[in-house]
Motif scaffolding. Sequence first.
Motif, mmCIF file in Angstrom:
data_model
loop_
_atom_site.group_PDB
_atom_site.id
_atom_site.type_symbol
_atom_site.label_atom_id
_atom_site.label_comp_id
_atom_site.label_asym_id
_atom_site.label_seq_id
_atom_site.Cartn_x
_atom_site.Cartn_y
_atom_site.Cartn_z
ATOM 1 N N TRP A 146 -0.794 2.399 -12.260
ATOM 2 C CA TRP A 146 -2.036 2.435 -11.494
ATOM 3 C C TRP A 146 -2.067 3.641 -10.564
ATOM 4 N N SER A 147 -0.904 4.064 -10.093
ATOM 5 C CA SER A 147 -0.843 5.236 -9.224
ATOM 6 C C SER A 147 -1.016 6.534 -10.011
ATOM 7 N N VAL A 169 2.637 1.778 -3.468
ATOM 8 C CA VAL A 169 1.808 2.420 -4.484
ATOM 9 C C VAL A 169 1.623 3.902 -4.168
ATOM 10 N N ARG A 170 1.479 4.224 -2.889
ATOM 11 C CA ARG A 170 1.318 5.628 -2.500
ATOM 12 C C ARG A 170 2.576 6.439 -2.840
ATOM 13 N N GLU A 178 0.834 -1.205 0.000
ATOM 14 C CA GLU A 178 0.000 0.000 0.000
ATOM 15 C C GLU A 178 0.866 1.252 0.000
ATOM 16 N N ARG A 230 -3.760 8.936 -15.758
ATOM 17 C CA ARG A 230 -4.818 8.699 -14.763
ATOM 18 C C ARG A 230 -6.143 8.349 -15.429
ATOM 19 N N THR A 239 1.223 7.639 -12.345
ATOM 20 C CA THR A 239 2.534 8.215 -12.645
ATOM 21 C C THR A 239 3.022 7.754 -14.015
ATOM 22 N N GLY A 292 4.357 5.943 -5.383
ATOM 23 C CA GLY A 292 4.286 6.207 -6.808
ATOM 24 C C GLY A 292 3.559 7.496 -7.114
ATOM 25 N N ARG A 293 2.534 7.812 -6.333
ATOM 26 C CA ARG A 293 1.784 9.051 -6.546
ATOM 27 C C ARG A 293 2.600 10.281 -6.155
ATOM 28 N N ASP A 331 2.170 -1.085 -10.970
ATOM 29 C CA ASP A 331 1.913 -0.293 -9.765
ATOM 30 C C ASP A 331 2.070 1.196 -10.051
#
Length: 267
Positions: A120-121, A94-95, A91, A180, A123, A97-98, A117
């Motif tokens: 999906w974030s 992935v965070r 978790e 996104r 990026t 990555g944002r 990953d």
Amino acid sequence: VVSTQSTGSSGINAEYGGLPEHGIIYCNFNQLYKLDPGTLECWCKILLRVPNSYVWLLKFPALGEANVQAKAAEFGVPPGRIIFSSVAPKEEHVRRGRVADICLDTPLCNGHTTGMDMLWSGTPMITMLGESLASRVAASQLTTLGCPELVATNYNQYEEIAVALGNSPSELQAMRQKVRLSRATSPLFNIGTFARHLGDLYLRIWDKRSRGQPNDHITDTTKRTLPSDRLLCTEPLLEAVSPDEYMTRLMKQQQSVPAWKAAPNNF
């Protein structure tokens, strides 16, 4: 706030240990064995051409940090421009990555799950198309997502894409928005479509086998429909449900054995 996007946290610098509060954050969260000297040199050229930019890596393994920092210094990168963090749970991974602006893929051996990953974030990920399967995964991911402009064919293109995005906040913002939005419209994260296509391929493989044909590449893109009585994993099972509900539905389906499965030479 880190770089050009809002992270919703004013204490991001302390939280991630050493990340600057302003600047362009390039990242790569693969294991360090995937990083070859040519790629590191390319990353260093990017850092030298994009003011106030940084590369964020993982201590994966921790022994690699000193070697990467020493080699970067040889390429003329000032201290502090390559930042290392410890490996994090999924978790948090992935965070992270944002938080980054751009993911720089490792061309020799791409980020496979890590690449998914990052995308999906939301990026953007820059990659370079190679010759082996391991060096072409990220290009497939980006093409399926609808972002082929992030796929380079050589190190010069790779560098130019990264520099252009790093030096243009408007281009970077537009690319991040495209990634996104594409998550919801492209087949890349559509598990139902993936399962149906995989089932179609299994049926084609069996048909070739049942006709006595030799193993070969399947290049015919004509869609085939799997008969409903051959679907062990039906559409309702592909919905986003909890693991417990998934297992309950699966067990119910497996309680009744289809006639074709009971027949010794049918399927």
